[in-house]
Design a protein around this motif. Structure first.
Motif, PDB file in Angstrom:
ATOM      1  N   CYS A 129       0.835  -1.217   0.000  1.00 28.22           N
ATOM      2  CA  CYS A 129       0.000   0.000   0.000  1.00 28.22           C
ATOM      3  C   CYS A 129       0.865   1.261   0.000  1.00 28.22           C
ATOM      4  CB  CYS A 129      -0.939   0.007   1.204  1.00 28.22           C
ATOM      5  SG  CYS A 129      -2.312  -1.161   1.067  1.00 28.22           S
ATOM      6  N   ASP A 130       1.946   1.243   0.779  1.00 25.81           N
ATOM      7  CA  ASP A 130       2.873   2.385   0.777  1.00 25.81           C
ATOM      8  C   ASP A 130       3.402   2.640  -0.628  1.00 25.81           C
ATOM      9  OD1 ASP A 130       2.695   2.988   3.475  1.00 25.81           O
ATOM     10  OD2 ASP A 130       4.415   1.753   4.042  1.00 25.81           O
ATOM     11  N   ALA A 131       3.813   1.565  -1.303  1.00 24.70           N
ATOM     12  CA  ALA A 131       4.378   1.695  -2.649  1.00 24.70           C
ATOM     13  C   ALA A 131       3.317   2.161  -3.646  1.00 24.70           C
ATOM     14  CB  ALA A 131       4.989   0.370  -3.094  1.00 24.70           C
ATOM     15  N   GLN A 132       2.122   1.616  -3.552  1.00 17.54           N
ATOM     16  CA  GLN A 132       1.044   2.014  -4.464  1.00 17.54           C
ATOM     17  C   GLN A 132       0.669   3.481  -4.286  1.00 17.54           C
ATOM     18  OE1 GLN A 132      -1.875  -0.992  -3.444  1.00 17.54           O
ATOM     19  NE2 GLN A 132      -1.453  -2.173  -5.307  1.00 17.54           N
ATOM     20  N   ASP A 133       0.794   3.987  -3.058  1.00 19.82           N
ATOM     21  CA  ASP A 133       0.487   5.396  -2.779  1.00 19.82           C
ATOM     22  C   ASP A 133       1.702   6.306  -2.970  1.00 19.82           C
ATOM     23  OD1 ASP A 133      -2.104   4.696  -2.166  1.00 19.82           O
ATOM     24  OD2 ASP A 133      -1.738   4.538  -0.013  1.00 19.82           O
ATOM     25  N   ALA A 134       2.788   5.735  -3.510  1.00 22.20           N
ATOM     26  CA  ALA A 134       4.032   6.473  -3.805  1.00 22.20           C
ATOM     27  C   ALA A 134       4.750   6.945  -2.540  1.00 22.20           C
ATOM     28  CB  ALA A 134       3.767   7.662  -4.735  1.00 22.20           C
ATOM     29  N   TYR A 135       4.491   6.275  -1.396  1.00 21.37           N
ATOM     30  CA  TYR A 135       5.258   6.543  -0.176  1.00 21.37           C
ATOM     31  C   TYR A 135       6.478   5.614  -0.180  1.00 21.37           C
ATOM     32  CZ  TYR A 135       1.057   9.013   1.435  1.00 21.37           C
ATOM     33  OH  TYR A 135       0.001   9.879   1.545  1.00 21.37           O
ATOM     34  N   TYR A 136       7.370   5.882  -1.126  1.00 22.05           N
ATOM     35  CA  TYR A 136       8.477   4.944  -1.346  1.00 22.05           C
ATOM     36  C   TYR A 136       9.476   4.929  -0.203  1.00 22.05           C
ATOM     37  CZ  TYR A 136       6.671   4.672  -6.086  1.00 22.05           C
ATOM     38  OH  TYR A 136       5.858   4.470  -7.174  1.00 22.05           O
ATOM     39  N   VAL A 137       9.704   6.075   0.435  1.00 23.37           N
ATOM     40  CA  VAL A 137      10.627   6.108   1.578  1.00 23.37           C
ATOM     41  C   VAL A 137      10.127   5.168   2.673  1.00 23.37           C
ATOM     42  CG1 VAL A 137      11.588   7.530   3.423  1.00 23.37           C
ATOM     43  CG2 VAL A 137      11.519   8.422   1.095  1.00 23.37           C
ATOM     44  N   ASP A 138       8.826   5.256   2.968  1.00 21.53           N
ATOM     45  CA  ASP A 138       8.245   4.384   4.008  1.00 21.53           C
ATOM     46  C   ASP A 138       8.347   2.912   3.601  1.00 21.53           C
ATOM     47  OD1 ASP A 138       7.609   6.603   5.479  1.00 21.53           O
ATOM     48  OD2 ASP A 138       5.510   6.677   4.846  1.00 21.53           O
ATOM     49  N   ALA A 139       8.045   2.620   2.332  1.00 18.41           N
ATOM     50  CA  ALA A 139       8.087   1.233   1.858  1.00 18.41           C
ATOM     51  C   ALA A 139       9.507   0.658   1.961  1.00 18.41           C
ATOM     52  CB  ALA A 139       7.591   1.158   0.415  1.00 18.41           C
ATOM     53  N   LEU A 140      10.491   1.437   1.524  1.00 17.52           N
ATOM     54  CA  LEU A 140      11.869   0.940   1.544  1.00 17.52           C
ATOM     55  C   LEU A 140      12.416   0.834   2.960  1.00 17.52           C
ATOM     56  CD1 LEU A 140      13.573   2.645  -1.543  1.00 17.52           C
ATOM     57  CD2 LEU A 140      12.379   0.469  -1.379  1.00 17.52           C
ATOM     58  N   ARG A 141      12.014   1.740   3.831  1.00 13.65           N
ATOM     59  CA  ARG A 141      12.478   1.642   5.231  1.00 13.65           C
ATOM     60  C   ARG A 141      11.947   0.359   5.868  1.00 13.65           C
ATOM     61  NH1 ARG A 141      11.674   7.495   8.096  1.00 13.65           N
ATOM     62  NH2 ARG A 141      13.059   6.642   9.661  1.00 13.65           N
ATOM     63  N   LYS A 142      10.715   0.012   5.561  1.00 11.58           N
ATOM     64  CA  LYS A 142      10.144  -1.219   6.126  1.00 11.58           C
ATOM     65  C   LYS A 142      10.827  -2.453   5.545  1.00 11.58           C
ATOM     66  CE  LYS A 142       5.764   1.045   7.110  1.00 11.58           C
ATOM     67  NZ  LYS A 142       4.399   1.380   6.621  1.00 11.58           N
ATOM     68  N   LEU A 143      11.163  -2.393   4.264  1.00 11.79           N
ATOM     69  CA  LEU A 143      11.890  -3.508   3.658  1.00 11.79           C
ATOM     70  C   LEU A 143      13.291  -3.628   4.247  1.00 11.79           C
ATOM     71  CD1 LEU A 143      10.822  -3.131  -0.088  1.00 11.79           C
ATOM     72  CD2 LEU A 143      10.338  -5.081   1.398  1.00 11.79           C
ATOM     73  N   THR A 144      13.887  -2.478   4.559  1.00 12.70           N
ATOM     74  CA  THR A 144      15.241  -2.469   5.136  1.00 12.70           C
ATOM     75  C   THR A 144      15.247  -3.072   6.545  1.00 12.70           C
ATOM     76  OG1 THR A 144      15.738  -0.479   3.849  1.00 12.70           O
ATOM     77  CG2 THR A 144      17.250  -0.985   5.632  1.00 12.70           C
ATOM     78  N   GLN A 145      14.101  -3.040   7.191  1.00 14.51           N
ATOM     79  CA  GLN A 145      13.999  -3.610   8.540  1.00 14.51           C
ATOM     80  C   GLN A 145      13.597  -5.090   8.519  1.00 14.51           C
ATOM     81  OE1 GLN A 145      11.018  -0.992  10.108  1.00 14.51           O
ATOM     82  NE2 GLN A 145      12.377   0.792  10.156  1.00 14.51           N
ATOM     83  N   SER A 146      13.402  -5.655   7.342  1.00  7.95           N
ATOM     84  CA  SER A 146      12.903  -7.032   7.230  1.00  7.95           C
ATOM     85  C   SER A 146      14.056  -8.031   7.188  1.00  7.95           C
ATOM     86  CB  SER A 146      12.053  -7.186   5.966  1.00  7.95           C
ATOM     87  OG  SER A 146      10.967  -6.274   5.978  1.00  7.95           O
ATOM     88  N   ASP A 147      14.041  -9.004   8.085  1.00  9.47           N
ATOM     89  CA  ASP A 147      15.065 -10.054   8.087  1.00  9.47           C
ATOM     90  C   ASP A 147      15.093 -10.806   6.764  1.00  9.47           C
ATOM     91  OD1 ASP A 147      15.866  -9.437  10.610  1.00  9.47           O
ATOM     92  OD2 ASP A 147      14.645 -10.961  11.608  1.00  9.47           O
ATOM     93  N   GLN A 148      13.926 -10.913   6.114  1.00  7.72           N
ATOM     94  CA  GLN A 148      13.851 -11.646   4.851  1.00  7.72           C
ATOM     95  C   GLN A 148      14.707 -10.989   3.768  1.00  7.72           C
ATOM     96  OE1 GLN A 148      11.314 -10.671   6.665  1.00  7.72           O
ATOM     97  NE2 GLN A 148      10.057 -12.456   7.171  1.00  7.72           N
ATOM     98  N   VAL A 149      14.937  -9.686   3.902  1.00  6.35           N
ATOM     99  CA  VAL A 149      15.811  -8.967   2.962  1.00  6.35           C
ATOM    100  C   VAL A 149      17.252  -9.000   3.456  1.00  6.35           C
ATOM    101  CG1 VAL A 149      16.378  -6.709   1.974  1.00  6.35           C
ATOM    102  CG2 VAL A 149      13.998  -7.430   2.126  1.00  6.35           C
ATOM    103  N   LEU A 150      17.443  -8.741   4.733  1.00  9.38           N
ATOM    104  CA  LEU A 150      18.782  -8.535   5.291  1.00  9.38           C
ATOM    105  C   LEU A 150      19.648  -9.791   5.244  1.00  9.38           C
ATOM    106  CD1 LEU A 150      17.890  -6.309   8.387  1.00  9.38           C
ATOM    107  CD2 LEU A 150      18.490  -5.607   6.067  1.00  9.38           C
ATOM    108  N   LYS A 151      19.036 -10.955   5.143  1.00 10.99           N
ATOM    109  CA  LYS A 151      19.810 -12.203   5.156  1.00 10.99           C
ATOM    110  C   LYS A 151      20.161 -12.711   3.754  1.00 10.99           C
ATOM    111  CE  LYS A 151      17.841 -13.770   9.557  1.00 10.99           C
ATOM    112  NZ  LYS A 151      16.949 -14.764  10.221  1.00 10.99           N
TER     113      LYS A 151
END
Length: 260
Positions: A153-175
């Motif tokens: 929803c963040d990405a669809q609403d163009a809140y890309y900073v919020d979307a990427l910050r949440k992805l940056t906090q995800s273990d599924q990405v960090l590992k």
């Protein structure tokens, strides 16, 4: 008028007509009243004024999306610069214009081209940010369903900073090295995009307010955009730290951070 000037004028007028035809079906982007004004300016050969009015209109949009229109505008600015270079030289030779006025007009055209090029880069960056964010999100099958939809929803609403910050906090990405590198690339695109946004607002302030001082509302938006730039820098730094640690754990050199 010298022969090169005649050909350049014909090319410029043809490019302007193509530009007006591209604007015409897009009344939601350019109001009908402005389109009428643009046609009148072109008819009266006030080319630079017409180009500036359209450039400013596109620059007022939060997310300009018509890449072909902006490319045509850029090409028309380039033709205007070529035409004015010779046309103003002829007028200078005839003593009908001062050297200072010639420099002012050429500088204005160069600034119009630079502004249009920035708008084009914003569009292209925004496409890469959107595609990169959703491509990464598509690979996040391990995310809890609620978190997944929140980021989507963040990405669809163009809140890309919020979307990427949440992805940056995800273990599924960090590992995962591949996902980290994808995230790093999108952060880099977003960082450049937000820097362009700051530049745009600062330019508006310089144009509208004495000494470049913004209105309270513009200053509020400018501060928010500067914070977005800082958030992108922080996000990039976090991703680099995780990537470096991941590479170190695999016994690989840190400079592979900068390899695609």
């Amino acid at each position: 008028m010298t022969p090169p000037n005649i050909k350049l004028l014909q090319d410029l007028e043809a490019s302007l007509q193509r530009l007006l035809r591209m604007v015409h079906p897009r009344g939601h982007d350019v109001p009908t009243s402005l389109l009428r004004e643009l046609k009148k300016l072109v008819k009266n050969k006030r080319f630079d004024t017409a180009l500036w009015k359209l450039t400013n209109r596109l620059d007022d949009s939060d997310f300009p999306q018509d890449e072909e229109l902006v490319k045509q505008l850029l090409q028309t600015w380039e033709l205007a610069i070529s035409f004015q270079h010779y046309h103003l030289k002829d007028k200078l030779d005839e003593d009908s214009i001062s050297q200072e006025e010639r420099k002012r007009v050429l500088a204005s055209c160069q600034e119009g081209k630079r502004r249009t090029l920035r708008i084009l880069k914003e569009i292209q960056l925004l496409d890469k940010i959107h595609e990169g964010t959703f491509e990464l999100l598509f690979k996040m099958h391990e995310l809890p369903i609620g978190r997944y939809h929140e980021i989507k929803c963040d990405a669809q609403d163009a809140y890309y900073v919020d979307a990427l910050r949440k992805l940056t906090q995800s273990d599924q990405v960090l590992k995962t090295e591949n996902k980290l590198k994808m995230l790093k690339e999108v952060w880099e695109y977003l960082y450049q995009f937000e820097k362009y946004r700051v530049e745009r607002i600062e330019g508006i302030c310089r144009a509208l307010y004495f000494g470049g001082k913004c209105s309270d509302n513009a200053q509020l938006i400018l501060n928010q955009k500067r914070q977005d730039v800082a958030n992108c820098e922080e996000g990039l730094q976090q991703v680099n730290v995780h990537l470096e640690a991941l590479l170190e754990a695999k016994g690989r050199p840190w400079w592979q951070l900068f390899m695609k």
